[in-house]
Design a protein around this motif. Structure first.
Motif, PDB file in Angstrom:
ATOM      1  N   SER A   1      44.368  56.776  47.313  1.00 22.86           N
ATOM      2  CA  SER A   1      43.337  56.862  46.276  1.00 22.86           C
ATOM      3  C   SER A   1      43.154  55.547  45.534  1.00 22.86           C
ATOM      4  N   ASN A   2      44.179  54.703  45.536  1.00 19.48           N
ATOM      5  CA  ASN A   2      44.076  53.419  44.862  1.00 19.48           C
ATOM      6  C   ASN A   2      42.977  52.538  45.457  1.00 19.48           C
ATOM      7  N   SER A   3      42.564  52.842  46.692  1.00 20.34           N
ATOM      8  CA  SER A   3      41.541  52.036  47.369  1.00 20.34           C
ATOM      9  C   SER A   3      40.163  52.138  46.711  1.00 20.34           C
ATOM     10  N   CYS A   4      39.954  53.117  45.838  1.00 21.98           N
ATOM     11  CA  CYS A   4      38.642  53.241  45.187  1.00 21.98           C
ATOM     12  C   CYS A   4      38.686  52.880  43.698  1.00 21.98           C
ATOM     13  N   TRP A   5      39.832  52.400  43.209  1.00 18.52           N
ATOM     14  CA  TRP A   5      39.967  52.103  41.784  1.00 18.52           C
ATOM     15  C   TRP A   5      39.515  50.704  41.407  1.00 18.52           C
ATOM     16  N   ASN A   6      39.515  49.792  42.379  1.00 15.78           N
ATOM     17  CA  ASN A   6      39.216  48.397  42.050  1.00 15.78           C
ATOM     18  C   ASN A   6      37.836  48.222  41.429  1.00 15.78           C
ATOM     19  N   VAL A   7      36.824  48.877  42.013  1.00 15.07           N
ATOM     20  CA  VAL A   7      35.465  48.721  41.501  1.00 15.07           C
ATOM     21  C   VAL A   7      35.354  49.272  40.084  1.00 15.07           C
ATOM     22  N   ILE A   8      36.119  50.308  39.763  1.00 13.09           N
ATOM     23  CA  ILE A   8      36.104  50.867  38.406  1.00 13.09           C
ATOM     24  C   ILE A   8      36.712  49.874  37.420  1.00 13.09           C
ATOM     25  N   ILE A   9      37.829  49.252  37.826  1.00  8.38           N
ATOM     26  CA  ILE A   9      38.481  48.258  36.962  1.00  8.38           C
ATOM     27  C   ILE A   9      37.569  47.064  36.736  1.00  8.38           C
ATOM     28  N   TYR A  10      36.930  46.565  37.803  1.00 13.07           N
ATOM     29  CA  TYR A  10      36.010  45.439  37.658  1.00 13.07           C
ATOM     30  C   TYR A  10      34.859  45.803  36.728  1.00 13.07           C
ATOM     31  N   SER A  11      34.320  47.010  36.887  1.00 19.52           N
ATOM     32  CA  SER A  11      33.171  47.424  36.078  1.00 19.52           C
ATOM     33  C   SER A  11      33.517  47.524  34.601  1.00 19.52           C
ATOM     34  N   VAL A  12      34.740  47.975  34.316  1.00 16.13           N
ATOM     35  CA  VAL A  12      35.159  48.135  32.919  1.00 16.13           C
ATOM     36  C   VAL A  12      35.515  46.787  32.300  1.00 16.13           C
ATOM     37  N   ARG A  13      36.202  45.932  33.061  1.00 12.28           N
ATOM     38  CA  ARG A  13      36.744  44.695  32.502  1.00 12.28           C
ATOM     39  C   ARG A  13      35.822  43.485  32.632  1.00 12.28           C
ATOM     40  N   ASP A  14      34.929  43.469  33.636  1.00 14.10           N
ATOM     41  CA  ASP A  14      34.110  42.296  33.914  1.00 14.10           C
ATOM     42  C   ASP A  14      32.641  42.611  33.648  1.00 14.10           C
TER      43      ASP A  14
END
Length: 345
Positions: free
Chosen positions: A310-323
Motif C-alpha cells: 500500500s505504500n506504493s500509492c502514498w508518495n503522490v499524497i505526500i507530494y500533494s500535501v507538502r509541495d
C-alpha cells in the motif's frame, strides 16, 4: 519478501486448515479482492500523475525530480505486476473453488511459475524504493548542510548514474537467492497472498540459504537506518537555522550560505516520505524476526506484506500535501476531467 513455510506447495495443495482473517468467509474474500483492485487503481493513478508532473514540468527536471520519477516507476511496477497476480489467484479460487496449477506446485514442478518473475519484481522494486529514498535524503542533506556546493556536487548526470546503479543493484539482490542457492524457491503463499521466497523449518533449512536471505533485511535495515540518521541531522540543521533567523538579522552574504526556503521545504517532504516508508516496512521487519524465532503469524503475514504494498500509492499524497508547486501542477492536469464531469452533469 521472505516467507517461511513448513512444507512446499506440493505438499499442501489446499487452503490451510486454520482459518485466517483473509479466507474465513466469502465476504472476507470479496472484501480482500476489492481492496486489491482499489489498491491497483490508487497505485496506477497516483504514480502516473507523479510521472506526468515530474517529466512534464520543467521546474521538476532536477536531480530530485529524477529520483522522484525513479521512485514512481518502482511503485508503478508493483501496481502493474505484483498486485494483479494476487487478484487473479484469489478470483480464480473464488470462481472455481480450486487454485491455479502454478499455485498448487512449487516453482520446480511446472514449466513456468509466475512467482519466479513476480517475486523478484516485488523484492527488486522494494529495494529500489529504499535506495531511492536514501539517495533523496542524501541529495536534500547536501542542499541543507552545504548549500554552496549543491549545484557542483549534485548534478543530473551523476543522479542518473546513481539511479541506474540502484536499479541494477536492487534487482541483482532480488535474484541473488535463486541464482546462488537451489534450496530457495518462490511460491504464492496462502497467508500473505503474494509471491514470496519460500523457506522450510529452521531446523531443516540449510544455514547457507538463511545467510543468503538475511541479505534482504540486512540491506534494508542498513539503508533505512542511515536514511533516518541523515534526516535527523538535516532537520536539526533546519531547526537551528530557523532559530537563528528569528534572533539574528541576516545579511546578503550570510543568506548566500544558508539553504533556500524551497530546499528546506523539500527536505521536510523527504523526511515525511522516509517516515511513511519506515512505518510501512516495520511490520515486515517484525515478521522476519518472528520467522527466525519460529513463529508462523499467518494473519500478521497478510497485513505486513499488504501494508508494504500500500505504500506504493502514498508518495503522490505526500507530494500533494507538502509541495505546493506539485499540487498546483497536478490540479491543472486533473482540471480537464473535472470540466468534463461538470459538463456531463
Amino acid at each position: 519478501m521472505i516467507e517461511t513455510s513448513a512444507q512446499t506447495m506440493l505438499d499442501r495443495p489446499e487452503e490451510p486448515s486454520n482459518c485466517t482473517v483473509c479466507c474465513c468467509t466469502l465476504t472476507n474474500k470479496v472484501l480482500m479482492v476489492l481492496f486489491m483492485l482499489l489498491l491497483i487503481v490508487a497505485i496506477l493513478v497516483g504514480n502516473l500523475v507523479t510521472l506526468t508532473v515530474v517529466l512534464g514540468t520543467k521546474h521538476f527536471h532536477t536531480p530530485q525530480g529524477y529520483l522522484k520519477a525513479s521512485l514512481a516507476v518502482a511503485d508503478l511496477a508493483v501496481g502493474i505486476f505484483v498486485v494483479p497476480i494476487s487478484v487473479y489467484a484469489e478470483v480464480y479460487f473464488m470462481v472455481t473453488d480450486s487454485r491455479p496449477e502454478w499455485i498448487l506446485y512449487n516453482s520446480q514442478s511446472v514449466s513456468f511459475h509466475p512467482c519466479n518473475v513476480i517475486g523478484p519484481i516485488f523484492a527488486g522494486c522494494t529495494l529500489v524504493s529504499i535506495t531511492t529514498i536514501f539517495l533523496l535524503t542524501i541529495e536534500r542533506s547536501i542542499a541543507v548542510l552545504k548549500p554552496l556546493h549543491k549545484d557542483s556536487v549534485i548534478t543530473r548526470k551523476r543522479t542518473t548514474i546513481l539511479i541506474i546503479f540502484s536499479w541494477l543493484g536492487s534487482f541483482f539482490l532480488a535474484v541473488f537467492p535463486m541464482v546462488f542457492s537451489n534450496e530457495i524457491a518462490l511460491e504464492y503463499n496462502s497467508c500473505s497472498r503474494m509471491c514470496n521466497y519460500a523457506l522450510g523449518n529452521i531446523s531443516e533449512f540449510p544455514s547457507q540459504a538463511w545467510n543468503i536471505l538475511l541479505l534482504f533485511p540486512a540491506f534494508d535495515f542498513t539503508l533505512l537506518g542511515g536514511t533516518v540518521v541523515i534526516n535527523i541531522i538535516s532537520l536539526s540543521s533546519i531547526r537551528q537555522h530557523s532559530k537563528r533567523r528569528k534572533h539574528l538579522a541576516q545579511t546578503e552574504c550570510q543568506n548566500a550560505t544558508k539553504p533556500t526556503f524551497s530546499d528546506i521545504k523539500a527536505a521536510k517532504t523527504i523526511g515525511t516520505l522516509t517516515i511513511a516508508f519506515t512505518v510501512s516496512f516495520t511490520p515486515i521487519a517484525v515478521f522476519v524476526v518472528g520467522n527466525v524465532l519460529g513463529k508462523k503469524w499467518c494473519n500478521f503475514s497478510y497485513f505486513a506484506f499488504w501494508i508494504l504494498a500500500s505504500n506504493s500509492c502514498w508518495n503522490v499524497i505526500i507530494y500533494s500535501v507538502r509541495d505546493q508547486k506539485f499540487r498546483v501542477r497536478a490540479h491543472k492536469l486533473l482540471m480537464p476531467f473535472q470540466k468534463k464531469n461538470t459538463t456531463t452533469t
